[in-house]
Design an enzyme around this catalytic site. Structure first.
Site, PDB file in Angstrom:
ATOM      1  N   ALA A 127       0.949  -1.326  -0.047  1.00  0.00           N
ATOM      2  CA  ALA A 127       0.175  -0.162  -0.129  1.00  0.00           C
ATOM      3  C   ALA A 127       1.032   1.055   0.094  1.00  0.00           C
ATOM      4  O   ALA A 127       1.825   1.519   0.872  1.00  0.00           O
ATOM      5  CB  ALA A 127      -1.115   0.004   1.503  1.00  0.00           C
ATOM      6  N   PRO A 131      -5.121   8.132  -3.223  1.00  0.00           N
ATOM      7  CA  PRO A 131      -6.398   8.830  -4.299  1.00  0.00           C
ATOM      8  C   PRO A 131      -6.000  10.569  -4.453  1.00  0.00           C
ATOM      9  O   PRO A 131      -6.518  10.504  -5.086  1.00  0.00           O
ATOM     10  CB  PRO A 131      -7.414   9.019  -3.021  1.00  0.00           C
ATOM     11  CG  PRO A 131      -7.723   8.287  -1.637  1.00  0.00           C
ATOM     12  CD  PRO A 131      -6.179   7.846  -1.898  1.00  0.00           C
ATOM     13  N   GLY A 134      -0.439  10.159  -6.706  1.00  0.00           N
ATOM     14  CA  GLY A 134      -0.294   9.363  -7.508  1.00  0.00           C
ATOM     15  C   GLY A 134       1.656   8.472  -7.558  1.00  0.00           C
ATOM     16  O   GLY A 134       2.268   7.716  -6.831  1.00  0.00           O
ATOM     17  N   GLY A 248      11.737  -4.074  -9.071  1.00  0.00           N
ATOM     18  CA  GLY A 248       9.685  -4.212  -9.228  1.00  0.00           C
ATOM     19  C   GLY A 248       9.403  -3.686 -11.816  1.00  0.00           C
ATOM     20  O   GLY A 248       9.095  -4.201 -11.841  1.00  0.00           O
ATOM     21  N   ARG A 249      10.237  -2.922 -11.390  1.00  0.00           N
ATOM     22  CA  ARG A 249      10.356  -1.614 -12.995  1.00  0.00           C
ATOM     23  C   ARG A 249      10.696  -2.849 -13.809  1.00  0.00           C
ATOM     24  O   ARG A 249      10.135  -3.021 -15.381  1.00  0.00           O
ATOM     25  CB  ARG A 249      10.857  -0.795 -12.864  1.00  0.00           C
ATOM     26  CG  ARG A 249       9.838   0.049 -12.473  1.00  0.00           C
ATOM     27  CD  ARG A 249      10.238   1.460 -12.109  1.00  0.00           C
ATOM     28  NE  ARG A 249       9.807   2.537 -11.311  1.00  0.00           N
ATOM     29  CZ  ARG A 249       9.507   3.571 -10.459  1.00  0.00           C
ATOM     30  NH1 ARG A 249      11.469   3.809 -10.379  1.00  0.00           N
ATOM     31  NH2 ARG A 249       9.231   4.311  -9.686  1.00  0.00           N
ATOM     32  N   GLU A 369       3.862   1.092 -10.962  1.00  0.00           N
ATOM     33  CA  GLU A 369       5.370   1.501 -10.381  1.00  0.00           C
ATOM     34  C   GLU A 369       5.670   2.850 -11.133  1.00  0.00           C
ATOM     35  O   GLU A 369       6.665   2.599 -11.318  1.00  0.00           O
ATOM     36  CB  GLU A 369       6.080   0.332 -11.239  1.00  0.00           C
ATOM     37  CG  GLU A 369       4.950  -1.280 -10.646  1.00  0.00           C
ATOM     38  CD  GLU A 369       6.368  -2.305  -9.512  1.00  0.00           C
ATOM     39  OE1 GLU A 369       7.190  -1.707  -9.308  1.00  0.00           O
ATOM     40  OE2 GLU A 369       5.963  -3.344  -9.402  1.00  0.00           O
ATOM     41  N   GLY A 370       4.912   3.089 -10.983  1.00  0.00           N
ATOM     42  CA  GLY A 370       5.661   4.821 -11.254  1.00  0.00           C
ATOM     43  C   GLY A 370       4.646   4.963 -12.913  1.00  0.00           C
ATOM     44  O   GLY A 370       5.565   4.514 -13.461  1.00  0.00           O
TER      45      GLY A 370
END
Length: 385
Positions: A127, A131, A134, A248-249, A369-370
């Site tokens: 998490a 909202p 971003g 992750g990217r 992921e951005g």
């Protein structure tokens, strides 16, 4: 047409790639349309993935996983997303964020929280986004305050776009714990059980794509967790996430490549054997040029992504390579899907067509992921190294 061949894949990752392909062909592709239409959470496919040893297995063997490395997880991602992005995302999100606990958590935290994930007894999530915020990791407002008398942390705020916010047993949560001038040192990471008092979550309304994956909106209302649930040291959360997202990217680049491969395959199959104006569509030079462009862009993205995987694994200017791979691969997926839709003509908009599903799915990885605009900032700033 064999697009996701193993020639660029390190030898040690080829077996797991083959396992993922076999699983995707047997368990994912046949039900992809059904789950996309229903929007239901694919519990049965997730459980099958667990049985196949493809879920949460980047966790180390000492904690019950297989210890798969970045190359192997990337190889799995390509194959799962080629079969279906929504189901693929569900399988990959089942342990999302757990790697932060493995890297920075205490031995007690790993035993209590990490082991059940690796042994597929629980699922988790991460998490971060909110909202109104971003990709600005240093702008998040969800707070965690220490209640020394009770020996607890008290969380207040909201999180959005959280995979498994409803389904997970616990989450890794990014929250603000300070207010210093160093905006990057004001955040920490926490383990938050989803049954903690003050934790409320609901599914975000249906998405246009990746419908088999569920994201949620969380409200923390004086949500109390034990003080020992902080991960690592206070104030290190931003830096933990920056490291985590580099890995992750690379994997998200695999998401894009799998989708691009699916679009290219669908376009190739459709134009070969279909006639227009008395000729096979594939004989038109315009179609051949479109397919040639798609193939070149795909191969360029895949070569970049696998090179970037090596750079990130070796921690060589990891931020630059991760951002480059994620941006290029996910945008090539959009490029290929758009052209595949054009080649399908009016049939492209039919709900039953795989290409229409791929077209909707490709819009999502350019944001998570951005967002790619943020990635370009990173690419520019880190190009000097």
């Amino acid at each position: 047409m064999e697009l996701l061949d193993e020639s660029v894949v390190p030898e040690h990752a080829r077996d797991i790639k083959a396992e993922a392909r076999e699983f995707a062909e047997e368990h994912v592709a046949p039900v992809a349309g059904e789950y996309h239409d229903s929007g239901e959470y694919p519990w049965e496919v997730l459980e099958a993935g667990m049985d196949a040893g493809l879920v949460a297995q980047d966790i180390g063997e000492e904690w019950g996983g297989r210890g798969l490395d970045l190359y192997e997880i990337f190889a799995i991602a390509e194959e799962l997303y080629r079969a279906d992005a929504g189901i693929g995302l569900t399988l990959m999100l089942a342990s999302f964020g757990a790697e932060i606990v493995e890297e920075h958590g205490s031995e007690e935290q790993k035993e209590e929280f990490l082991r059940p994930i690796a042994e597929n007894e629980q699922i988790t999530g991460l998490a971060v986004s909110e909202p109104e915020t971003g990709s600005d990791l240093a702008g998040m407002q969800t707070s965690a305050e220490k209640d020394d008398e009770a020996g607890e942390w008290v969380l207040n705020g909201e999180k959005y776009w959280v995979g498994n916010a409803v389904e997970a047993d616990w989450l890794t949560v990014y929250a603000k714990t300070g207010d210093s001038e160093d905006r990057y040192g004001n955040f920490s990471m926490f383990i938050v059980p989803t049954d903690a008092p003050g934790y409320e979550a609901e599914h975000i309304p249906e998405k246009i794509g990746m419908r088999a994956s569920k994201q949620g909106h969380i409200v923390f209302d004086d949500c109390r967790i034990p003080e020992e649930n902080i991960i690592g040291v206070e104030g290190a959360g931003f830096y933990m996430l920056a490291e985590f997202f580099n890995h992750g990217r690379i994997v998200v680049g695999g998401h894009g490549l799998g989708l691009a491969a699916a679009a290219l395959e669908e376009a190739w199959d459709f134009v070969h054997g279909r006639t227009a104006f008395g000729r096979d569509i594939s004989e038109f030079q315009a179609i051949q040029h479109m397919l040639a462009d798609m193939r070149m862009e795909f191969e360029a993205a895949r070569s970049l992504n696998w090179r970037a995987a090596e750079k990130v694994a070796e921690n060589e200017n990891a931020g630059f390579w991760a951002a480059s791979a994620k941006t290029k691969s996910t945008e090539v997926a959009n490029f290929c899907a758009e052209r595949a839709m054009q080649m399908h003509g009016g049939r492209s908009i039919l709900q039953e067509r795989r290409i229409s599903r791929v077209y909707r799915d490709v819009r999502i990885p350019v944001v998570y992921e951005g967002a790619n605009e943020i990635q370009r900032n990173l690419i520019y700033r880190q190009s000097q190294y």
